[in-house]
Design a protein around this motif. Structure first.
Motif, PDB file in Angstrom:
ATOM      1  N   GLY A  59       0.104  -0.853  -0.110  1.00 53.27           N
ATOM      2  CA  GLY A  59       0.206   0.498  -0.140  1.00 53.27           C
ATOM      3  C   GLY A  59       1.094   1.712   0.278  1.00 53.27           C
ATOM      4  N   ASP A  60       1.995   1.113   0.722  1.00 53.01           N
ATOM      5  CA  ASP A  60       3.069   2.601   0.463  1.00 53.01           C
ATOM      6  C   ASP A  60       3.392   2.616  -1.285  1.00 53.01           C
ATOM      7  N   ASN A  61       3.624   4.517  -1.044  1.00 54.47           N
ATOM      8  CA  ASN A  61       3.903   4.945  -2.812  1.00 54.47           C
ATOM      9  C   ASN A  61       5.012   4.872  -2.854  1.00 54.47           C
ATOM     10  N   ILE A  62       5.305   4.332  -4.081  1.00 50.38           N
ATOM     11  CA  ILE A  62       6.616   4.982  -3.937  1.00 50.38           C
ATOM     12  C   ILE A  62       7.127   5.048  -5.317  1.00 50.38           C
ATOM     13  N   GLY A  73       2.691  -4.962  -4.340  1.00 43.29           N
ATOM     14  CA  GLY A  73       1.746  -4.002  -3.942  1.00 43.29           C
ATOM     15  C   GLY A  73       2.398  -2.867  -3.654  1.00 43.29           C
ATOM     16  N   LEU A  74       3.500  -2.540  -4.154  1.00 41.81           N
ATOM     17  CA  LEU A  74       3.358  -1.254  -4.052  1.00 41.81           C
ATOM     18  C   LEU A  74       2.748  -0.185  -5.022  1.00 41.81           C
ATOM     19  N   ASN A  75       2.368   1.284  -4.558  1.00 38.34           N
ATOM     20  CA  ASN A  75       1.718   2.066  -5.642  1.00 38.34           C
ATOM     21  C   ASN A  75       2.800   2.990  -6.485  1.00 38.34           C
ATOM     22  N   CYS A 102       9.475   5.982  -0.545  1.00 41.32           N
ATOM     23  CA  CYS A 102      10.473   5.906  -1.055  1.00 41.32           C
ATOM     24  C   CYS A 102      10.360   6.810  -2.548  1.00 41.32           C
ATOM     25  N   SER A 103      11.919   6.790  -3.323  1.00 36.67           N
ATOM     26  CA  SER A 103      12.506   7.396  -4.880  1.00 36.67           C
ATOM     27  C   SER A 103      13.134   6.055  -5.842  1.00 36.67           C
TER      28      SER A 103
END
Lengths: 329, 329
Positions: free
Chosen positions: A108-111, A129-131, A139-140
């Motif tokens: 569910g975390d955004n990267i 499961g990251l967006n 994080c990038s």
């Protein structure tokens, strides 16, 4: 057999799927295709590196090794980068991407990652499961020169976790600057690969530099997934660090040669680094099929996130490049 | 840096953590310890296998290979097991366990695995969010001979997904029988390792046999995590399959030798297969520390799920075994 629901989130790296299919076709029809699909240097691994690996096998360095990697290789990397040995772990760079994202993010975390970009970013994000989010991310990933477009893609933000995928950092033909001194291990994670810089793709060797907490967690993930990476291969890495044989002159020649061919057929920029020509087209699928009918295998741009492009790897033999010229006519 | 919450579910394989710490201690104090902690054969990899790997490096088999593995190795395995090449994928056996569980199960699913058992089962289950259940499970892992106790642990149930971890299948000293013909790929998944049977732990080589759907999903997971496994190492596998050099006579001698030493100090059974002596004690932590003070490194039983045991690997030199005898006095 009813498999996992999460399986639908396994997309892998399309280049390998294309390579697999192209090789099956070659075996079935006993015919050779021209391969430009995978970022695999035509050049063989340096003789000194191969010799070091062979010597390690002869010396029976064929046993389990620490999940952190060979002490002597970590030591050499630590010296090179002026960091502590506890900030280093040995693994293929692709595993480095998988591992750092796994250790840093939850479902569910955004990267944020480069688009177009190396397919593993999306593949790992989907599996974990990251967006993808261009703002408000945990994080990038930055990559320079970026695969596939050779650009300088800098996604880092102060206070966020910044991953630097430096697989191509030494494959630079014109002015370029990245100062490793600026790495701040409170927030930065650095991933290096021997595959491209040393024509060692088949060794599956790279490393991650990060703070000790991240490194310790990656070691646990290595133990969980593969136990450790092959011992004798890691001796080859020590030699590779010494010789720094990047074949830049030869690669630049090939870049120029292939750029001059492809610019007649595609809108394309000459990249300042990396191994690829990123060519504009109307539709990557149609273009892929058209080229395949001529016996040429490339990568559709969609794999990297842009279906209006195809990618050619130019780290190929001049013979193959000349054949490409003939076949395109 | 705030890491992933799922990190608390990374436990790894304790043997590697003990190995890492013991080696750090040795470097720091410039002292040699007696290592019985890891299941790594004292014997070197067969010369023919090493030669084949060296030849592959010399022949520049140092490039990317299909994520399914080397065609020729898959072909040889398919012939050996009388299955289709599409039912085979090359990867370290530990990755085989991680990959099959990942492909078969979702978070929250129940699985059954041997306890005591190989630590990777628990490590993968925890990382993937699976629960150990002796009944009402989606899939089970069987292992014979089982690590650490050498027993025949058969958890399969009709209609469930059955994973067979066959890492030690050829390391059998007395009567034993497992009929591979009985594998039904609708439900069964078979995992083999070259590490133990061929003293090739440092090659990180094994394979999975399963139905095509599972194999295709594992290929995607390989692409996502490591891209592919080293090319030249896979040539060594072809030779290993040919020579079948299991060192059974030498291993049996060592089992008997070490059993006769350890039975004076511990309640222990002579295993019919595998590489370990599983010794009863009052408390594994206390026993581990007591032995370490004598310069002997073992594995606490808790790593395998039973703190009333310690594990010794007996695939060691007779010199080391004799030193063990002296130190235990």
């Amino acid at each position: 057999m009813i498999l996992s629901k999460n399986n639908k989130n396994l997309i892998g790296q399309g280049m390998f799927q294309i390579k697999q299919e192209a090789e099956s076709y070659e075996r079935l029809h006993n015919k050779k295709l021209l391969h430009f699909e995978i970022g695999d240097s035509y050049f063989n691994s340096p003789e000194e590196v191969k010799d070091e690996c062979i010597k390690a096998i002869q010396n029976n360095k064929t046993h389990y090794v620490s999940s952190y990697g060979l002490f002597e290789l970590r030591e050499a990397i630590a010296k090179n980068h002026n960091v502590d040995i506890n900030n280093i772990i040995i693994c293929p760079a692709n595993f480095g991407i998988f591992a750092t994202l796994s250790v840093v993010c939850d479902r569910g975390d955004n990267i944020n990652y480069p688009t177009p970009g190396f397919p593993t970013y999306k593949a790992v994000a989907k599996y974990l499961g990251l967006n993808l989010a261009k703002n408000d991310f945990k994080c990038s990933i930055s990559c320079f020169p970026n695969n596939p477009d050779g650009k300088y893609v800098y996604n880092s933000e102060k206070g966020k976790i910044n991953i630097y995928d430096m697989a191509y950092e030494n494959i630079i033909y014109e002015d370029f600057y990245f100062d490793i001194e600026k790495l701040n291990l409170d927030n930065d994670i650095y991933i290096h690969s021997f595959s491209k810089t040393h024509s060692m793709s088949g060794f599956r060797l790279g490393y991650v530099i990060a703070n000790e907490e991240v490194i310790n967690k990656i070691a646990l993930l290595i133990e969980t997934t593969v136990s450790c990476f092959p011992e004798f291969i890691q001796y080859a890495g020590i030699k590779a660090l010494e010789i720094k044989n990047y074949k830049l002159k030869e690669l630049k020649e090939r870049r120029n040669l292939m750029f001059n061919i492809l610019k007649k057929y595609y809108k394309v920029q000459k990249p300042t680094g990396g191994l690829y020509l990123w060519c504009e087209c109307n539709n990557d699928k149609t273009e892929f099929k058209k080229l395949l009918r001529k016996g040429i295998v490339v990568c559709p741009g969609k794999l990297f996130g842009d279906k209006y492009y195809i990618r050619f790897c130019f780290a190929k033999s001049t013979k193959d490049i000349n054949q490409l010229k003939e076949k395109l006519k």
